[in-house]
Design a protein around this motif. Structure first.
Motif, PDB file in Angstrom:
ATOM      1  N   PRO A  54      -9.279  -4.139  -3.720  1.00  0.00           N
ATOM      2  CA  PRO A  54      -8.315  -3.086  -3.405  1.00  0.00           C
ATOM      3  C   PRO A  54      -7.540  -3.379  -2.116  1.00  0.00           C
ATOM      4  O   PRO A  54      -8.112  -3.810  -1.109  1.00  0.00           O
ATOM      5  CB  PRO A  54      -9.181  -1.842  -3.225  1.00  0.00           C
ATOM      6  N   ASN A  98      -3.371   2.605  -4.671  1.00  0.00           N
ATOM      7  CA  ASN A  98      -4.555   2.232  -5.445  1.00  0.00           C
ATOM      8  C   ASN A  98      -4.484   0.803  -5.967  1.00  0.00           C
ATOM      9  O   ASN A  98      -5.308   0.398  -6.782  1.00  0.00           O
ATOM     10  CB  ASN A  98      -4.732   3.199  -6.623  1.00  0.00           C
ATOM     11  N   GLU A 107      -4.564  -3.289  -6.412  1.00  0.00           N
ATOM     12  CA  GLU A 107      -5.587  -4.305  -6.175  1.00  0.00           C
ATOM     13  C   GLU A 107      -4.955  -5.680  -6.252  1.00  0.00           C
ATOM     14  O   GLU A 107      -4.104  -5.935  -7.103  1.00  0.00           O
ATOM     15  CB  GLU A 107      -6.702  -4.203  -7.212  1.00  0.00           C
ATOM     16  N   HIS A 127       0.827  -1.208   0.000  1.00  0.00           N
ATOM     17  CA  HIS A 127       0.000   0.000   0.000  1.00  0.00           C
ATOM     18  C   HIS A 127       0.861   1.258   0.000  1.00  0.00           C
ATOM     19  O   HIS A 127       0.498   2.274  -0.600  1.00  0.00           O
ATOM     20  CB  HIS A 127      -0.944  -0.019   1.204  1.00  0.00           C
TER      21      HIS A 127
END
Length: 134
Positions: free
Chosen positions: A107, A99, A101, A94
């Motif tokens: 996500p 953003n 996934e 992260h």
């Protein structure tokens, strides 16, 4: 290529061993997943990685978490089967790809809401030289 900060985590094992240092690398490649895995295993071997004790101490452990949007290749399970529940994967991922996934799971930001992230601690005092090539 993006390299996350380093995080420290307690090993998920019944075997007593030192804490691990973890990071995530997000990179683009034209290589097939098994070629990436073979190269990762070669890097581990160059750092003295042996596999005598399952889930035991190790000098280096490189996991291939995801390759594009691919799901389940013949000899490699994609995405990594437990990545969606592992803070030591999702927290640093992260950091470099907010953003991002995880194929089949959604996500990363939402996955982080479902797990305990207090099990990882950021180590800004540890610097990694990320000038390696795949």
């Amino acid at each position: 290529m993006e390299v996350s900060p380093v995080y420290q985590t307690t090993p998920i094992s019944d075997i007593e061993q030192p804490d691990f240092l973890n990071l995530v690398v997000v990179a683009e490649s034209t290589l097939e997943p098994l070629t990436i895995l073979d190269r990762a295993l070669a890097i581990e071997a160059n750092f003295g990685r042996t596999r005598e004790v399952p889930h035991g101490p190790r000098t280096l452990d490189i996991d291939v978490i995801m390759v594009g949007k691919r799901v389940s290749e013949d000899d490699i399970e994609l995405p990594h089967p437990r990545a969606h529940e592992r803070a030591f994967v999702l927290v640093p991922w992260h950091d470099v790809d907010p953003n991002g996934e995880l194929a089949g799971h959604g996500p990363i930001a939402e996955l982080l809401d479902e797990i305990d992230t207090t099990v990882v601690s950021r180590r800004d005092d540890v610097v990694i030289n990320a000038n390696v090539g795949f």
